[in-house]
Design an enzyme around this catalytic site. Structure first.
Site, PDB file in Angstrom:
ATOM      1  CB  CYS A   1      -0.783 -34.732   4.942  1.00 41.27           C
ATOM      2  SG  CYS A   1      -2.280 -33.855   5.167  1.00 41.27           S
TER       3      CYS A   1
ATOM      4  CG  HIS B   1      -3.278 -35.043   9.340  1.00 44.87           C
ATOM      5  ND1 HIS B   1      -2.436 -34.165   8.847  1.00 44.87           N
ATOM      6  CD2 HIS B   1      -2.879 -36.005   9.777  1.00 44.87           C
ATOM      7  CE1 HIS B   1      -1.320 -34.876   8.932  1.00 44.87           C
ATOM      8  NE2 HIS B   1      -1.645 -35.923   9.671  1.00 44.87           N
TER       9      HIS B   1
ATOM     10  CG  HIS C   1       0.747 -38.739   9.931  1.00 42.69           C
ATOM     11  ND1 HIS C   1       0.633 -37.467  10.530  1.00 42.69           N
ATOM     12  CD2 HIS C   1       1.132 -39.599  11.048  1.00 42.69           C
ATOM     13  CE1 HIS C   1       1.239 -37.378  11.720  1.00 42.69           C
ATOM     14  NE2 HIS C   1       1.534 -38.632  12.076  1.00 42.69           N
TER      15      HIS C   1
END
Length: 156
Positions: free
Chosen positions: A133, A43, A55
């Site tokens: 992301c 991530h 994020h």
């Protein structure tokens, strides 16, 4: 980013030798890209200072740190969130990884931070292959949405 991948080394060490990557034994600086190693996927977030990151978090009923979170690759929407780095990391390993600094000139820190803050609370399209992301944070840092993640998601 919620992406699953096979790793070439034990513990997924294949991506750790990329240029520009640092182990997080130092304090991130505003504008730094943070790569977080969850079980089976990475991530990405961007550090905005004072212990906070921004994020892109896929919307779903999956706890971020559970093995079921790999199912969020099925999501088509994500929300931009500002959260404490320690909460996003949630005990996982992470590092500063400004991996495209050799290819693209980072935008000014002021521009990175103001652009990121403007997006907080927005819902955005999400696609594991081209709107994830990592694309989100590299677009903020470099003005170029890029991802070095594998182009075909799969489960280990």
């Amino acid at each position: 980013m919620i992406t699953t991948r096979k790793s070439s080394g034990p513990g997924g060490e294949d991506r750790q030798m990329q240029a520009g990557a640092k182990q997080c034994n130092e304090e991130p600086k505003p504008g730094d890209l943070i790569e977080i190693f969850h079980l089976g996927y990475e991530h990405w977030a961007i550090y905005v200072g004072d212990g906070y990151v921004i994020h892109l978090d896929p919307i779903g009923d999956f706890p971020r740190n559970s093995s079921s979170s790999v199912l969020s690759v099925l999501n088509s929407r994500a929300e931009v969130k500002r959260e404490r780095l320690e909460d996003v990391v949630a005990g996982c390993r992470y590092r500063i990884n400004n991996h495209l600094d050799h290819k693209y000139k980072p935008q000014s820190v002021d521009k990175i931070i103001s652009s990121a803050k403007e997006k907080v609370g927005q819902q955005m399209p999400y696609n594991v292959l081209n709107k994830n992301c990592e694309h989100f944070v590299t677009d903020l840092r470099y003005g170029q949405p890029r991802s070095l993640q594998p182009q075909t998601p799969f489960l280990d």
